[in-house]
Write a protein that holds these residues in place. Structure first.
Motif, PDB file in Angstrom:
ATOM      1  N   UNK A 182       3.048 -10.343  -9.579  1.00 55.80           N
ATOM      2  CA  UNK A 182       4.232  -9.956  -8.799  1.00 55.80           C
ATOM      3  C   UNK A 182       4.668  -8.539  -9.145  1.00 55.80           C
ATOM      4  N   UNK A 183       4.631  -8.200 -10.444  1.00 53.55           N
ATOM      5  CA  UNK A 183       4.966  -6.837 -10.855  1.00 53.55           C
ATOM      6  C   UNK A 183       4.044  -5.821 -10.180  1.00 53.55           C
ATOM      7  N   UNK A 184       2.753  -6.144 -10.127  1.00 57.52           N
ATOM      8  CA  UNK A 184       1.793  -5.243  -9.494  1.00 57.52           C
ATOM      9  C   UNK A 184       2.083  -5.060  -8.014  1.00 57.52           C
ATOM     10  N   UNK A 185       2.411  -6.170  -7.328  1.00 58.13           N
ATOM     11  CA  UNK A 185       2.731  -6.088  -5.893  1.00 58.13           C
ATOM     12  C   UNK A 185       4.007  -5.277  -5.680  1.00 58.13           C
ATOM     13  N   UNK A 186       4.999  -5.468  -6.567  1.00 61.12           N
ATOM     14  CA  UNK A 186       6.248  -4.723  -6.431  1.00 61.12           C
ATOM     15  C   UNK A 186       6.017  -3.217  -6.629  1.00 61.12           C
ATOM     16  N   UNK A 187       5.132  -2.880  -7.564  1.00 65.26           N
ATOM     17  CA  UNK A 187       4.809  -1.461  -7.764  1.00 65.26           C
ATOM     18  C   UNK A 187       4.095  -0.894  -6.541  1.00 65.26           C
ATOM     19  N   UNK A 188       3.246  -1.718  -5.922  1.00 65.25           N
ATOM     20  CA  UNK A 188       2.564  -1.271  -4.712  1.00 65.25           C
ATOM     21  C   UNK A 188       3.577  -1.057  -3.581  1.00 65.25           C
ATOM     22  N   UNK A 189       4.509  -2.001  -3.432  1.00 66.75           N
ATOM     23  CA  UNK A 189       5.574  -1.849  -2.415  1.00 66.75           C
ATOM     24  C   UNK A 189       6.392  -0.597  -2.702  1.00 66.75           C
ATOM     25  N   UNK A 190       6.677  -0.376  -3.994  1.00 63.22           N
ATOM     26  CA  UNK A 190       7.438   0.816  -4.373  1.00 63.22           C
ATOM     27  C   UNK A 190       6.700   2.098  -4.033  1.00 63.22           C
ATOM     28  N   UNK A 191       5.376   2.131  -4.301  1.00 66.64           N
ATOM     29  CA  UNK A 191       4.577   3.316  -3.978  1.00 66.64           C
ATOM     30  C   UNK A 191       4.557   3.565  -2.475  1.00 66.64           C
ATOM     31  N   UNK A 192       4.404   2.494  -1.697  1.00 69.66           N
ATOM     32  CA  UNK A 192       4.436   2.630  -0.230  1.00 69.66           C
ATOM     33  C   UNK A 192       5.795   3.131   0.245  1.00 69.66           C
ATOM     34  N   UNK A 193       6.852   2.654  -0.415  1.00 68.42           N
ATOM     35  CA  UNK A 193       8.199   3.095  -0.039  1.00 68.42           C
ATOM     36  C   UNK A 193       8.376   4.582  -0.291  1.00 68.42           C
ATOM     37  N   UNK A 194       7.831   5.078  -1.402  1.00 70.32           N
ATOM     38  CA  UNK A 194       7.909   6.518  -1.669  1.00 70.32           C
ATOM     39  C   UNK A 194       7.165   7.320  -0.594  1.00 70.32           C
ATOM     40  N   UNK A 195       6.026   6.810  -0.135  1.00 65.99           N
ATOM     41  CA  UNK A 195       5.295   7.495   0.941  1.00 65.99           C
ATOM     42  C   UNK A 195       6.126   7.480   2.223  1.00 65.99           C
ATOM     43  N   UNK A 196       6.804   6.355   2.485  1.00 62.54           N
ATOM     44  CA  UNK A 196       7.663   6.259   3.670  1.00 62.54           C
ATOM     45  C   UNK A 196       8.849   7.219   3.569  1.00 62.54           C
ATOM     46  N   UNK A 197       9.424   7.316   2.370  1.00 59.09           N
ATOM     47  CA  UNK A 197      10.541   8.252   2.173  1.00 59.09           C
ATOM     48  C   UNK A 197      10.058   9.684   2.404  1.00 59.09           C
ATOM     49  N   UNK A 198       8.875   9.992   1.857  1.00 57.96           N
ATOM     50  CA  UNK A 198       8.307  11.330   2.073  1.00 57.96           C
ATOM     51  C   UNK A 198       8.084  11.584   3.554  1.00 57.96           C
ATOM     52  N   UNK A 199       7.608  10.567   4.270  1.00 57.13           N
ATOM     53  CA  UNK A 199       7.396  10.685   5.708  1.00 57.13           C
ATOM     54  C   UNK A 199       8.713  10.931   6.427  1.00 57.13           C
ATOM     55  N   UNK A 200       9.752  10.201   6.008  1.00 59.16           N
ATOM     56  CA  UNK A 200      11.070  10.373   6.627  1.00 59.16           C
ATOM     57  C   UNK A 200      11.611  11.789   6.380  1.00 59.16           C
TER      58      UNK A 200
END
Length: 527
Positions: free
Chosen positions: A354-372
């Motif tokens: 679960x920690x690994x999946x949350x880190x993956x979600x977090x990394x994707x969120x940073x890419x989305x923030x950068x995109x925004x």
């Protein structure tokens, strides 16, 4: 024939002993039934009265004047006196921790000072919300054991602190009655009955009076005309609304100052720390992994399509349109991701997967923030800068910090996410408002317009026809220093400011309402 008593026979000494034992119990019940406490009124009454007077003087119809920081300093002074009565400090908790207390006091004073340094309606509203939440966070920090609290506990504590005093709004009046009684001002029983009867009679008469008068006035025109003349003969003072407003402000501020520390002192604000989550982590792993696959595809498109610019947009589709259409949806998804990580960390048992999946979600969120961010910058380059666009960029930066703290909490669930977020967001917000956003917006837009071709100078900003229209219609007096190099625009800005009701001279006249931004603008206008 009378029944013969066959129960136990007590001696006179035994009866006296039983009476002695029963009497304290009866007295205790009487005390419990007695409403109000003179001791409580002595503790809170005078300080609450002083607070209501200084609140009304400083802030009545005046939320952007120089008296705001004076009000905050006086409020913290009164709070210090109240804490001193209990042998406690204004800055430290019962355990002696002072760091967060100093931060709260310094932040509250800085935000209060900023209130008299801007006339921007948006900033004044945000300042008020920030001060409100920060003050209740401060009170929770001082009175409640917040060990183990997460964000949900803190938000719950703030909500309870706001609404719980309403349940005790009659207590100050009961306490006042007991205080008067203790000073020899008790009203005898007969007078109490007479006063109660009169009050009940008035309460019953008011609705009946409205019904009877309306019926009789419609039944007889002479009676109706007599009532109209009576109403016309009543001349209320011109400042009658202010008189009522001041009375209501005094009463409400008194009740707030009395009841907020009262409920905290009684220990009624109780929020239990959540502790470790107990739900099966497989549930979270399943739904977050499915969502993560979608995020992976989306993030790859962002890297290839938006960041590198190696792929072409569909025909007839500009980058500005592409940026604007997807920005707010992307921002919403980022917020959902932050909430999802918070909930998974809080509700589910620890799990490395679960920690690994949350880190993956977090990394994707940073890419989305950068995109925004890239999308918003692209849009600003074409359609210029506005307050909302600047604030959104600031919010995205704050979202990055919040997400970073959540990632730390994924590994260490005892990490104080709320405190870290509260400190970081408060510092970031103070930096944002003291940077004078309206000035920066006007300066940027005018600089960009000067460098554009003639036909581009009149590009629309939202519903406004041009940069000039936006500056004149939407920015506050904070922007005036950015216009000093254009006398014509500065003169137009002066005319627009003067024509707006909220900038009427009466709103800034006198010591109470002195505002540095307004005074600086008037000086630049040559007034």
């Amino acid at each position: 024939m009378a029944e013969i008593y066959t129960g136990p026979n007590y001696s006179e000494a035994e009866i006296k002993n039983m009476v002695k034992e029963i009497k304290p119990v009866v007295q205790k019940v009487e005390l419990e039934e007695q409403k109000g406490s003179a001791e409580v009124f002595r503790k809170y009454g005078v300080l609450a009265l002083i607070f209501s007077l200084e609140y009304t003087f400083c802030l009545y119809r005046n939320y952007s004047g120089i008296t705001y920081p004076i009000f905050m300093a006086a409020t913290l002074g009164l709070f210090h006196l109240l804490r001193k009565k209990d042998g406690l400090s204004l800055l430290s908790t019962r355990s002696g921790n002072k760091a967060l207390g100093i931060f709260h006091v310094a932040s509250l004073m800085l935000l209060s000072i900023h209130k008299c340094m801007t006339t921007s309606g948006a900033l004044l509203f945000l300042d008020a919300v920030a001060i409100f939440l920060l003050f209740f966070s401060f009170v929770l920090y001082l009175y409640v054991d917040t060990t183990g609290w997460d964000i949900a506990c803190w938000l719950g504590g703030i909500i309870v602190s706001i609404f719980l005093p309403f349940a005790h709004f009659l207590n100050p009046f009961f306490d006042l009655g007991q205080w008067i009684k203790g000073r020899g001002g008790e009203i005898n029983k007969e007078k109490k009955q007479v006063i109660s009867a009169i009050v009940i009679g008035i309460i019953v008469a008011i609705p009946l009076l409205f019904v009877v008068i309306s019926l009789l006035s419609s039944a007889d025109m002479v009676f109706n005309r007599l009532l109209e003349k009576m109403v016309e003969s009543i001349h209320l003072p011109d400042n009658f609304a202010d008189i009522i407003g001041i009375i209501c402000t005094l009463l409400l501020s008194f009740l707030a100052a009395y009841l907020i520390p009262y409920v905290f002192d009684k220990g009624e604000v109780k929020i239990k720390a959540r502790g470790e989550g107990k739900a099966n982590p497989i549930t979270a792993i399943t739904f977050s992994s499915i969502i993560g696959v979608v995020y992976l595809v989306f993030c790859l498109i962002q890297v290839v399509f938006l960041f590198t610019g190696s792929m072409k947009l569909p025909s007839g589709y500009t980058y500005a349109e592409y940026a604007h259409e997807g920005f707010y949806q992307l921002l919403t998804v980022c917020i959902i991701n932050v909430v999802m990580v918070s909930v998974c960390t809080r509700e589910f048992k620890k799990s490395k997967v679960l920690n690994g999946v949350m880190f993956f979600i977090g990394a994707c969120t940073y890419i989305m923030i950068a995109s925004a961010v890239v999308r918003m910058i692209m849009y600003i380059q074409v359609y210029n800068l506005t307050f909302l666009r600047l604030f959104v960029l600031w919010f995205l930066a704050v979202l990055c910090l919040w997400l970073a703290f959540l990632m730390v909490a994924v590994l260490n669930r005892s990490f104080p996410v709320f405190r870290a977020c509260m400190v970081a967001i408060t510092v970031a917000y103070i930096g944002f408002v003291f940077a004078n956003p309206d000035y920066q917006i006007a300066k940027y837009d005018l600089t960009v317009v000067e460098n554009r071709a003639y036909e581009d100078k009149y590009a629309k900003i939202d519903e406004y026809g041009s940069v000039t229209d936006y500056i004149l219609s939407s920015l506050s007096t904070d922007a005036a220093p950015a216009l000093v190099n254009d006398e014509n625009l500065l003169h137009k800005f002066d005319l627009h400011i003067t024509s707006r009701d909220k900038y009427a001279k009466k709103n800034y006249e006198g010591f109470r309402k002195y505002n540095f931004s307004y005074a600086r603008a008037q000086k630049l206008f040559g007034k």
